[in-house]
Design an enzyme around this catalytic site. Structure first.
Site, PDB file in Angstrom:
ATOM      1  N   ASP A  13       0.902  -1.140   0.093  1.00 27.11           N
ATOM      2  CA  ASP A  13      -0.146   0.066   0.078  1.00 27.11           C
ATOM      3  C   ASP A  13       0.723   1.274   0.078  1.00 27.11           C
ATOM      4  O   ASP A  13       0.439   2.450   0.465  1.00 27.11           O
ATOM      5  CB  ASP A  13      -1.055   0.056   1.426  1.00 27.11           C
ATOM      6  CG  ASP A  13      -1.868  -1.359   1.527  1.00 27.11           C
ATOM      7  OD1 ASP A  13      -2.023  -1.748   0.222  1.00 27.11           O
ATOM      8  OD2 ASP A  13      -1.765  -1.739   2.400  1.00 27.11           O
ATOM      9  N   LYS A  16       2.249   2.144  -5.102  1.00 27.28           N
ATOM     10  CA  LYS A  16       3.031   1.860  -6.605  1.00 27.28           C
ATOM     11  C   LYS A  16       2.156   2.126  -7.688  1.00 27.28           C
ATOM     12  O   LYS A  16       2.828   2.204  -8.730  1.00 27.28           O
ATOM     13  CB  LYS A  16       3.165   0.024  -6.332  1.00 27.28           C
ATOM     14  CG  LYS A  16       4.371  -0.053  -5.074  1.00 27.28           C
ATOM     15  CD  LYS A  16       4.399  -1.468  -4.918  1.00 27.28           C
ATOM     16  CE  LYS A  16       3.288  -2.359  -4.427  1.00 27.28           C
ATOM     17  NZ  LYS A  16       2.825  -2.051  -3.106  1.00 27.28           N
ATOM     18  N   HIS A  41      -4.046  -1.672  -6.572  1.00 29.33           N
ATOM     19  CA  HIS A  41      -3.266  -0.545  -6.951  1.00 29.33           C
ATOM     20  C   HIS A  41      -4.293   0.614  -7.353  1.00 29.33           C
ATOM     21  O   HIS A  41      -5.044   0.561  -8.324  1.00 29.33           O
ATOM     22  CB  HIS A  41      -2.317  -0.927  -8.017  1.00 29.33           C
ATOM     23  CG  HIS A  41      -1.207  -1.843  -7.630  1.00 29.33           C
ATOM     24  ND1 HIS A  41      -0.444  -2.643  -8.509  1.00 29.33           N
ATOM     25  CD2 HIS A  41      -1.005  -2.211  -6.295  1.00 29.33           C
ATOM     26  CE1 HIS A  41       0.257  -3.202  -7.760  1.00 29.33           C
ATOM     27  NE2 HIS A  41      -0.019  -3.196  -6.543  1.00 29.33           N
ATOM     28  N   GLN A 223       2.421  -5.737  -3.239  1.00 27.83           N
ATOM     29  CA  GLN A 223       2.502  -5.879  -1.636  1.00 27.83           C
ATOM     30  C   GLN A 223       4.002  -5.260  -1.611  1.00 27.83           C
ATOM     31  O   GLN A 223       4.285  -4.281  -2.280  1.00 27.83           O
ATOM     32  CB  GLN A 223       2.881  -7.418  -1.320  1.00 27.83           C
ATOM     33  CG  GLN A 223       1.385  -8.000  -1.075  1.00 27.83           C
ATOM     34  CD  GLN A 223       0.802  -8.667  -2.597  1.00 27.83           C
ATOM     35  OE1 GLN A 223       1.355  -9.120  -3.188  1.00 27.83           O
ATOM     36  NE2 GLN A 223      -0.412  -8.344  -2.799  1.00 27.83           N
TER      37      GLN A 223
HETATM   38  P1  IMP Z   1      -2.759 -12.849   1.576  1.00 28.73           P
HETATM   39  O1  IMP Z   1      -1.842 -12.101   0.560  1.00 28.73           O
HETATM   40  O2  IMP Z   1      -4.059 -12.386   1.195  1.00 28.73           O
HETATM   41  O3  IMP Z   1      -2.691 -14.066   1.798  1.00 28.73           O
HETATM   42  O4  IMP Z   1      -2.491 -11.933   3.042  1.00 28.73           O
HETATM   43  C1  IMP Z   1      -1.406 -12.214   3.630  1.00 28.73           C
HETATM   44  C2  IMP Z   1      -1.044 -10.701   4.559  1.00 28.73           C
HETATM   45  O5  IMP Z   1      -0.203 -10.062   3.563  1.00 28.73           O
HETATM   46  C3  IMP Z   1      -2.103 -10.128   5.204  1.00 28.73           C
HETATM   47  O6  IMP Z   1      -1.547  -9.450   6.267  1.00 28.73           O
HETATM   48  C4  IMP Z   1      -2.587  -9.296   4.188  1.00 28.73           C
HETATM   49  O7  IMP Z   1      -3.194  -8.007   4.966  1.00 28.73           O
HETATM   50  C5  IMP Z   1      -1.405  -8.797   3.350  1.00 28.73           C
HETATM   51  N1  IMP Z   1      -1.467  -8.294   2.285  1.00 28.73           N
HETATM   52  C6  IMP Z   1      -1.739  -8.909   0.948  1.00 28.73           C
HETATM   53  N2  IMP Z   1      -1.737  -8.311   0.043  1.00 28.73           N
HETATM   54  C7  IMP Z   1      -1.784  -6.976   0.496  1.00 28.73           C
HETATM   55  C8  IMP Z   1      -1.703  -5.788  -0.149  1.00 28.73           C
HETATM   56  O8  IMP Z   1      -1.829  -5.384  -1.373  1.00 28.73           O
HETATM   57  N3  IMP Z   1      -1.553  -4.463   0.641  1.00 28.73           N
HETATM   58  C9  IMP Z   1      -1.392  -4.684   1.925  1.00 28.73           C
HETATM   59  N4  IMP Z   1      -1.225  -5.838   2.588  1.00 28.73           N
HETATM   60  C10 IMP Z   1      -1.325  -6.770   1.743  1.00 28.73           C
END
Ligand code: IMP
Length: 427
Positions: A13, A16, A41, A223
């Protein structure tokens, strides 16, 4: 040729989307290399405001090819919704391609993401529940279904029968959930296959040709480094390689010289989901940052955890990625603060630590050690040149540059393309 990787330097976040949207004007290709629909995004440009989860943020330029690389996990339904959103606003998506090697997020991945999180109770990771973790787990377990599989419907049915038999055992015997019907999942996949067929290609030769022609290529990360599967705050991470080194494999690009590895970092810190965040502010200052910046997840709507800038964590990101430069985003969010803190070190177990620990348990014990600087208390959103920033804002930027050990090439002072100060042109 210019190959530029754009990578998150914090917990995602960082903004990007805006930076890629801006740089993509001069790129001939943007390749998204990691993550899946967990990403959100945000892009504000003359077409409107968009939340892109899968489509690369270069899609708004008709001359820029946009590729969803082999390292991405693709939810066909999210991709189709996103395409609808773009078409409605008149965006031309004819230069979008999806690698045949990208894995698909299947309905059971989404169900399992929820069930596994529920089963973890207090130890839940706080995933986006978009099925990303289970889809990557199946990729590695060699139980995945890939975008290219959609082209052969008979083969797809055979593969689905085999995989679903195993998934149904897990759903029913471990989680006590109802099984999924092969026919229903297959019918839905066939509909997706027809609608997505035009986009799915062997993208690797296309990318290789672009490299041979010395074209400018942007590698778009998702991410952030602190969520990376290897180098993030494990186990509170996402399931893919989100760092610059992961960009080659995830894009389907053989290693070439990266001309620029641009880290994206916010002027403060946020995190969504569980896991340690040393500078988190559980008080009214954290709430004030959240409200000013509207720090709510693009994908899930969850309030983001907010805190001061963490230079220990971002210095570590710079080390892992080898950032050649940084884009500092959301500087304007700090405009109204009379004083601003920056975490320069941690304190844990009676010792001062200036390196980001690999042990998440140790990181949980780390207390931030802050430097406090006066705020500039004047608006910056309309400024376009570094020398026009208030002197205290300039020193804040210089301080972060010094602490992270990387030149700040871009400063973003608002969501729109033009709300940007470029101190060094990258493309
Ligand atoms: P997952 O990627 O949905 O499996 O989540 C795993 C961890 O990554 C969690 O803490 C989510 O909140 C975090 N996460 C996944 N994608 C994002 C993103 O695009 N921005 C911020 N946190 C993310």
């Amino acid at each position: 040729m210019s190959v530029i990787a754009v990578v998150g330097a914090q917990w995602g976040d960082e903004g990007k989307g805006k930076i890629v949207d801006m740089l993509a004007e001069k790129a001939s290709m943007v390749i998204r290399f990691s993550g899946g629909p967990n990403a959100g995004h945000t892009v504000h440009n003359p077409y409107g405001e968009f939340s892109l989860h899968l489509v690369p943020s270069g899609i708004f330029y008709p001359h820029t090819a946009c590729i969803i690389g082999s390292g991405v996990v693709v939810s066909p339904s999210v991709l189709l919704d996103e395409l609808e959103q773009l078409w409605k606003k008149g965006v031309n998506t004819s230069k979008l391609l999806v690698s045949t090697r990208a894995h698909l997020i299947m309905p059971y991945h989404i169900i399992l993401d929820r069930l596994e999180e529920q089963a973890k109770g207090a130890g839940a990771l706080g995933t986006t529940r978009s099925g990303v973790g289970p889809a990557y787990a199946d990729k590695v377990a060699r139980l995945g279904i890939r975008a290219g599989d959609l082209a052969d419907k008979e083969g797809l049915l055979r593969r689905l029968r085999f995989v679903l038999e195993q998934k149904n055992l897990i759903l029913t015997r471990i989680h006590g959930a109802p099984p999924l019907s092969v026919e229903e999942v297959y019918d839905q996949l066939c509909q997706y296959a027809d609608r997505l067929a035009a986009f799915i290609r062997e993208t690797e030769p296309i990318i290789s040709q672009a490299v041979e022609r010395n074209e400018p290529i942007l590698l778009e990360g998702a991410q952030g480094t602190l969520l990376d599967i290897d180098f993030g705050t494990y186990p509170y991470v996402t399931s893919s390689s989100v760092i610059a080194a992961g960009a080659f494999a995830g894009a389907g690009l053989h290693p070439v010289k990266m001309d620029h590895i641009l880290g994206i970092m916010k002027a403060y810190t946020t995190r969504v989901g569980a896991g340690p965040m040393p500078t988190e502010l559980g008080d009214e200052t954290g709430e004030r940052i959240r409200q000013i910046a509207q720090e709510y997840g693009v994908t899930t709507g969850r309030p983001r955890r907010c805190g001061w800038f963490d230079a220990v964590a971002t210095r570590y990101s710079a080390l892992i990625n080898g950032f050649s430069g940084v884009a500092l985003t959301r500087l304007d969010v700090l405009d109204a603060f009379d004083s601003i803190k920056v975490c320069t070190k941690y304190k844990a177990d009676g010792k001062i630590i200036d390196q980001f620990p690999s042990s998440t348990l140790q990181l949980e014990r780390c207390q931030p050690v802050y430097d406090e600087v006066p705020g500039w208390q004047s608006p910056t959103a309309h400024l376009r040149r570094f020398q026009d920033l208030p002197p205290l804002a300039q020193s804040y930027v210089r301080k972060l540059e010094h602490l992270v050990g990387c030149p700040i090439n871009i400063i973003s002072v608002g969501p729109h393309r033009e709300q940007t100060i470029v101190t060094k042109a990258i493309l």
